[in-house]
Design an enzyme around this catalytic site. Sequence first.
Site, mmCIF file in Angstrom:
data_model
loop_
_atom_site.group_PDB
_atom_site.id
_atom_site.type_symbol
_atom_site.label_atom_id
_atom_site.label_comp_id
_atom_site.label_asym_id
_atom_site.label_seq_id
_atom_site.Cartn_x
_atom_site.Cartn_y
_atom_site.Cartn_z
ATOM 1 N N GLU A 184 8.457 4.298 17.684
ATOM 2 C CA GLU A 184 7.755 4.707 18.898
ATOM 3 C C GLU A 184 8.671 4.741 20.123
ATOM 4 O O GLU A 184 8.472 5.538 21.035
ATOM 5 C CB GLU A 184 6.586 3.740 19.136
ATOM 6 C CG GLU A 184 5.377 4.372 19.761
ATOM 7 C CD GLU A 184 4.133 3.511 19.603
ATOM 8 O OE1 GLU A 184 4.045 2.471 20.273
ATOM 9 O OE2 GLU A 184 3.233 3.888 18.824
ATOM 10 N N HIS A 195 15.291 -3.265 -7.580
ATOM 11 C CA HIS A 195 14.695 -2.739 -8.807
ATOM 12 C C HIS A 195 13.770 -1.576 -8.478
ATOM 13 O O HIS A 195 12.892 -1.241 -9.259
ATOM 14 C CB HIS A 195 13.919 -3.845 -9.527
ATOM 15 C CG HIS A 195 14.763 -5.018 -9.881
ATOM 16 N ND1 HIS A 195 15.254 -5.224 -11.144
ATOM 17 C CD2 HIS A 195 15.244 -6.037 -9.128
ATOM 18 C CE1 HIS A 195 15.979 -6.332 -11.153
ATOM 19 N NE2 HIS A 195 15.998 -6.848 -9.950
ATOM 20 N N LYS A 222 -5.158 11.918 18.490
ATOM 21 C CA LYS A 222 -6.393 11.334 19.024
ATOM 22 C C LYS A 222 -7.303 12.429 19.577
ATOM 23 O O LYS A 222 -8.522 12.383 19.409
ATOM 24 C CB LYS A 222 -6.079 10.303 20.118
ATOM 25 C CG LYS A 222 -5.422 9.033 19.596
ATOM 26 C CD LYS A 222 -5.261 8.005 20.717
ATOM 27 C CE LYS A 222 -4.486 6.793 20.246
ATOM 28 N NZ LYS A 222 -4.168 5.862 21.339
#
Lengths: 424, 424
Positions: free
Chosen positions: B282, B303, B415
């Site tokens: 951000e 792994h 938003k």
Amino acid sequence: MKFTFTDTCRLSNNEIEKTAKILLPYLKHLQLVADKNNYDFAESSINLPFDEKSANEVKNLVKKLKTKKLQYIVDIGIGGSNLGTKAVYDTLFGYFDIVQPDRYPKMIFLDTNDPEFISRIVALLKRIKSPEEIVINAISKSGGTTETITNLEIVLASVGKTIVNTRFVVTSDKGSKFWNFATEKNVPCLEIPTTVGGRYSVLSPVGLFPLMMADLNIDSLLAGARSMRNKCLSKSVLANPAIVSAAILFLHNTKGININDNFFFHPELESVGKWYRQLMGESLGKDGKGITPTVSIGSTDLHSVGQLYFGGPKDKITTIIGAPSAETVVVPGNMTFPLVAHVENKKFGVIMDAIRQGVAATYDNLKLPYMTIILDDLSEKSLGELLQFKMMEMMFLGKLLGVNTFNQPHVELYKIETKKILSR
Amino acid sequence: MKFTFTDTCRLSNNEIEKTAKILLPYLKHLQLVADKNNYDFAESSINLPFDEKSANEVKNLVKKLKTKKLQYIVDIGIGGSNLGTKAVYDTLFGYFDIVQPDRYPKMIFLDTNDPEFISRIVALLKRIKSPEEIVINAISKSGGTTETITNLEIVLASVGKTIVNTRFVVTSDKGSKFWNFATEKNVPCLEIPTTVGGRYSVLSPVGLFPLMMADLNIDSLLAGARSMRNKCLSKSVLANPAIVSAAILFLHNTKGININDNFFFHPELESVGKWYRQLMGESLGKDGKGITPTVSIGSTDLHSVGQLYFGGPKDKITTIIGAPSAETVVVPGNMTFPLVAHVENKKFGVIMDAIRQGVAATYDNLKLPYMTIILDDLSEKSLGELLQFKMMEMMFLGKLLGVNTFNQPHVELYKIETKKILSR
């Protein structure tokens, strides 16, 4: 499962089809592997969901070990030996363990050598009252994995002899040193087919045994995988999700995109993302090639790396993964803090879907490439579909990139260095 | 904390110093911010660890609400409102909750709108017997965050009135709509200084209140941050870890490296990595610039994505983070499965350190760039140091990249789209 890509992947269907067609000879080979229905091929993991004998062995053993008192399944394995199990368990149970303290059995995963975790699990194991409260499952193809053996040794030393003798199961390649030691000691063994590598083994006893012990429906998991296996053998390439997804990832990679973000709009799917990190990282990351897989959680990460995804460098191809929800909790109609509009009386599933669609619309506005997978639901069947889809996608993608999808030669490098240090 | 980089970062100290010196005017500005010791600047979060008044307000409220019966702290916030709290809590307690079922209080984090999680927490909340068993803390700078408000509304509707009236705390900017609503209803409020953005707020009441409720030592956390704050104001640039780390990340980024992997050799530090993802993502991801932060866990991910890191494209600059362990569990001397050499009678901490050093040696052999941070221990003090180090690193790095480190304009985009969909 609904898989969509047209337009949003920022490639023409023509371009995708052209690349997909390169894969037709390999598709023919995979069809042969499926027809043979054995474990003779590097790709034989695609036959696992059809292996009734293997599933029955798991079921018989579970029947013997399943008790009403069962509290903990201790799953000892690392990488391909536990990531698939964790993907399924966490999605349906594990993510909620903190808010369901009385739901049992719970699975405890022991993978790395964390001193803090092992000391606490030793304390927990010492409190086990009856052997029926626990099952220990150690998983390793060879038995030569440092973390798995050392975790196992400490767990075995912390529980009573009865538990070691009656509540302990080994999953390994038949004839491995681990297998041989275990059978000598009359420890029940479940077989991993030798050709099936760890990251392709979730539908073998590696995943099936602990998942069924934990009350998950392995028949549904396998049924989902079976139907997807056949879908991913389709010669109509644009209707074959594994081929299409592989082609899209490949084409973007050739244009310099080196990150594949997997954006899950249910936080409980995070462990599926971690399973996929191994699948992609280990299958493709060689010869200087490879794509870095990342895992993002909607809406959590919109408040974290969302800014980077929308406003940062265009170095990502995104796979959005969502699923409708069966849960019906709604936001109260008379809010104490009426600070957000349009949410009263709405189900959480509806809000989350709107956020996912809002993100997709933003990717569209910014012309960022993405594909969308919408699962039918959050069930074993849907997870079987998703896992099988991704395993076959990776086989096709490895072929396009021109790498050996099934080896992992560089993993030995740090092990050699570590052994040098430990032997000092 | 020990921070090393020479040679392993694949840059000369000369090169680092040259870039670091660009930052001297900004360092002077940060020194001014520190000297003023107020909240007038975008960088004022560096004064949080010195804010005794704020810490005392937290302590007084905790004293009132702390009870022996306390079982759950429900922390409702998303992004910067909960990631720092989760980083500290998970490292010292949360990661172990599954193997410490009887350790209380536990923290439950509610961030996104997950229908499955909320339905289960509602069931859990309905079983609360006494108000003293719970504390609810809702954190939002504005109160306009959809996820936080909707989660809060459901939680408030699920608990009794007594709990809402006596066991509920709001953390917000003074004078925000959320703050005003809460004070009207006599809900105790803790203040976030307006200039302190979410991702820089862990050392404000955002983190301090829930952490102290959960028995974490906030004085140590703040003390660690204070000593690191002063270290990161040092004008001897090569002795200033924040400046050096920023310069190294910047220089590699100018050479086309677009991923910063944070490789933690304690799995319980994973949430610190997730906090850092927001901090880096951000702060920097704008104007087409930015570096993608990834989180890896040693040895688990060796792994998994280890093969990719060693054998794949050279597109990463890695930060290795380790810590010695105080735990003393050892591998038994007489192994049931003697399949791995050099581990008998060894402490897990020793094995993990050997793995970390084995990985570093492999990075050296392959000439892959990395830096190393070794914490003194796994304590609040060390976490305070690490968090403060990284927050100041990001301020310097944002300056070098030429972005506004403190805004996040693109987060609004989805938003707006989401609200369109919800309002239909």
